[in-house]
Design a protein around this motif. Structure first.
Motif, PDB file in Angstrom:
ATOM      1  N   ASN A 104      38.599  -2.595  15.140  1.00  0.00           N
ATOM      2  CA  ASN A 104      39.414  -2.333  16.335  1.00  0.00           C
ATOM      3  C   ASN A 104      40.837  -1.879  15.990  1.00  0.00           C
ATOM      4  O   ASN A 104      41.613  -1.578  16.890  1.00  0.00           O
ATOM      5  N   VAL A 122      43.389   0.868  14.968  1.00  0.00           N
ATOM      6  CA  VAL A 122      43.350   2.306  15.191  1.00  0.00           C
ATOM      7  C   VAL A 122      44.026   3.035  14.029  1.00  0.00           C
ATOM      8  O   VAL A 122      43.453   3.918  13.401  1.00  0.00           O
ATOM      9  N   THR A 160      34.199  11.600  16.166  1.00  0.00           N
ATOM     10  CA  THR A 160      35.615  11.733  15.779  1.00  0.00           C
ATOM     11  C   THR A 160      35.768  12.827  14.728  1.00  0.00           C
ATOM     12  O   THR A 160      36.672  13.666  14.806  1.00  0.00           O
ATOM     13  N   ILE A 188      43.390   8.165  21.811  1.00  0.00           N
ATOM     14  CA  ILE A 188      44.633   7.425  22.034  1.00  0.00           C
ATOM     15  C   ILE A 188      45.740   8.430  22.324  1.00  0.00           C
ATOM     16  O   ILE A 188      45.718   9.556  21.818  1.00  0.00           O
ATOM     17  N   MET A 219      42.075  10.636  16.583  1.00  0.00           N
ATOM     18  CA  MET A 219      42.142   9.163  16.715  1.00  0.00           C
ATOM     19  C   MET A 219      41.382   8.795  17.982  1.00  0.00           C
ATOM     20  O   MET A 219      41.848   9.066  19.091  1.00  0.00           O
ATOM     21  N   ASN A 242      38.931   6.097  20.323  1.00  0.00           N
ATOM     22  CA  ASN A 242      38.469   4.742  20.632  1.00  0.00           C
ATOM     23  C   ASN A 242      37.085   4.790  21.263  1.00  0.00           C
ATOM     24  O   ASN A 242      36.795   5.675  22.080  1.00  0.00           O
ATOM     25  N   VAL A 296      46.237   1.132  23.645  1.00  0.00           N
ATOM     26  CA  VAL A 296      46.460   0.496  22.334  1.00  0.00           C
ATOM     27  C   VAL A 296      47.633  -0.474  22.411  1.00  0.00           C
ATOM     28  O   VAL A 296      48.495  -0.356  23.281  1.00  0.00           O
ATOM     29  N   THR A 346      43.125  -1.396  19.384  1.00  0.00           N
ATOM     30  CA  THR A 346      42.675  -1.050  20.736  1.00  0.00           C
ATOM     31  C   THR A 346      42.940  -2.236  21.661  1.00  0.00           C
ATOM     32  O   THR A 346      42.735  -3.397  21.278  1.00  0.00           O
ATOM     33  N   SER A 368      37.702  -2.617  21.375  1.00  0.00           N
ATOM     34  CA  SER A 368      36.621  -1.716  20.949  1.00  0.00           C
ATOM     35  C   SER A 368      36.944  -1.101  19.588  1.00  0.00           C
ATOM     36  O   SER A 368      38.086  -1.125  19.126  1.00  0.00           O
ATOM     37  N   SER A 407      37.587   1.782  16.720  1.00  0.00           N
ATOM     38  CA  SER A 407      38.368   3.011  16.719  1.00  0.00           C
ATOM     39  C   SER A 407      38.195   3.734  15.390  1.00  0.00           C
ATOM     40  O   SER A 407      38.005   3.090  14.351  1.00  0.00           O
TER      41      SER A 407
END
Ligand code: MF3
Ligand code: CO
Length: 262
Positions: free
Chosen positions: A80, A82, A134, A170, A211, A213, A219, A230, A234, A236
């Motif tokens: 979690n 980030v 991502t 984010i 970045m 999530n 965040v 996060t 969750s 990331s």
């Protein structure tokens, strides 16, 4: 506003060297990641790799406003987290974790910056799809980093690919120009509209950061003054390449085998 610094051919060549050095550090860390390893041990791997390359860490003691100097050569962001997690002797990787590793080095006055999120052993299907989306969003964004486009075209892809996969980007942090300084103009937000923003020109070098999530985009900052997590707990993921905008298209300066077939 600070000016965008365009790099000439010789400077781009130098940035290829620092980009490749940053990529080698990330590769060395990739080889060391397994269940039971601490994030502090990964920091030690990074320090050794940077020394072997005769490079200098861009992160160690780096100062950004309202922060204490950054205490390490890598940022490690587990699950979690980030971005900007600090390596810690008591943080041990376990099977099923994902770990974002971000590292930048300078050689001959120029910086190279890259990040990759690695699976630790076998991970969940959800975690794997977060990593895939991502990484795909980063590559879609890079392919827009060409003449005739603007920063908004790059940012739009970061957002669009992630959101189409059911995830969120984010919004409090951005990618950045890079060169003699780790952070230069222009900023590269994770959201944007095609055709908007700074026009791309040959000789711009961009550190593009995806970045993403798995849940909500919110965040929070932890009390260590650096770690960003996060808000909803969750997972990331973070992927970053240094990319030169050249007359014949974008060139990734931080490529290495870890990016292939994942
Ligand atoms: N790649 C990140 C960035 O460019 C990492 C910064 S960490 C710090 O913002 F230590 F340099 F601050
Ligand atoms: Co960066």
């Amino acid at each position: 506003m600070q000016k965008i610094r365009i790099k000439n051919r010789i400077e781009i060549e130098k940035m290829k060297r620092s980009g490749q050095a940053a990529a080698k550090v990330l590769q060395a860390i990739a080889d060391a990641i397994e269940p039971g390893v601490t994030t502090y041990e990964l920091e030690m791997v990074s320090r050794k790799a940077i020394a072997n390359l005769n490079a200098t860490s861009s992160f160690l003691n780096y100062v950004i406003p309202e922060h204490s100097p950054y205490p390490a050569t890598i940022c490690v962001s587990v699950n979690n987290k980030v971005i900007h997690g600090i390596p810690d002797k008591s943080e041990e990787l376990i099977e099923g974790d994902i770990i974002g590793v971000d590292t930048a080095v300078s050689i001959d006055g120029f910086h190279g910056d890259n990040a990759f999120t690695f699976p630790v052993g076998k991970i969940s299907t959800e975690a794997q799809s977060l990593l895939d989306a991502t990484k795909a969003s980063l590559y879609a964004a890079i392919s827009e980093a060409k003449l005739g486009n603007r920063i908004g075209d790059v940012s739009f892809q970061l957002q669009n690919v992630a959101e189409k996969a059911g995830f969120s980007v984010i919004q409090n942090f951005s990618g950045h120009g890079i060169g003699r300084n780790l952070h230069e103009e222009p900023q590269i937000p994770t959201t944007g509209k095609p055709g908007r923003g700074v026009r791309l020109r040959p000789g711009m070098v961009l550190a593009i950061e995806a970045m993403v999530n798995a849940g909500h985009p919110g965040v929070d900052a932890l009390e260590d003054g650096w770690s960003i997590v996060t808000s909803d707990g969750s997972l990331s993921a973070l992927f970053e390449h240094t990319v030169a905008v050249l007359s014949d298209g974008p060139e990734i300066l931080t490529g290495s085998p870890i990016w292939e077939n994942q």
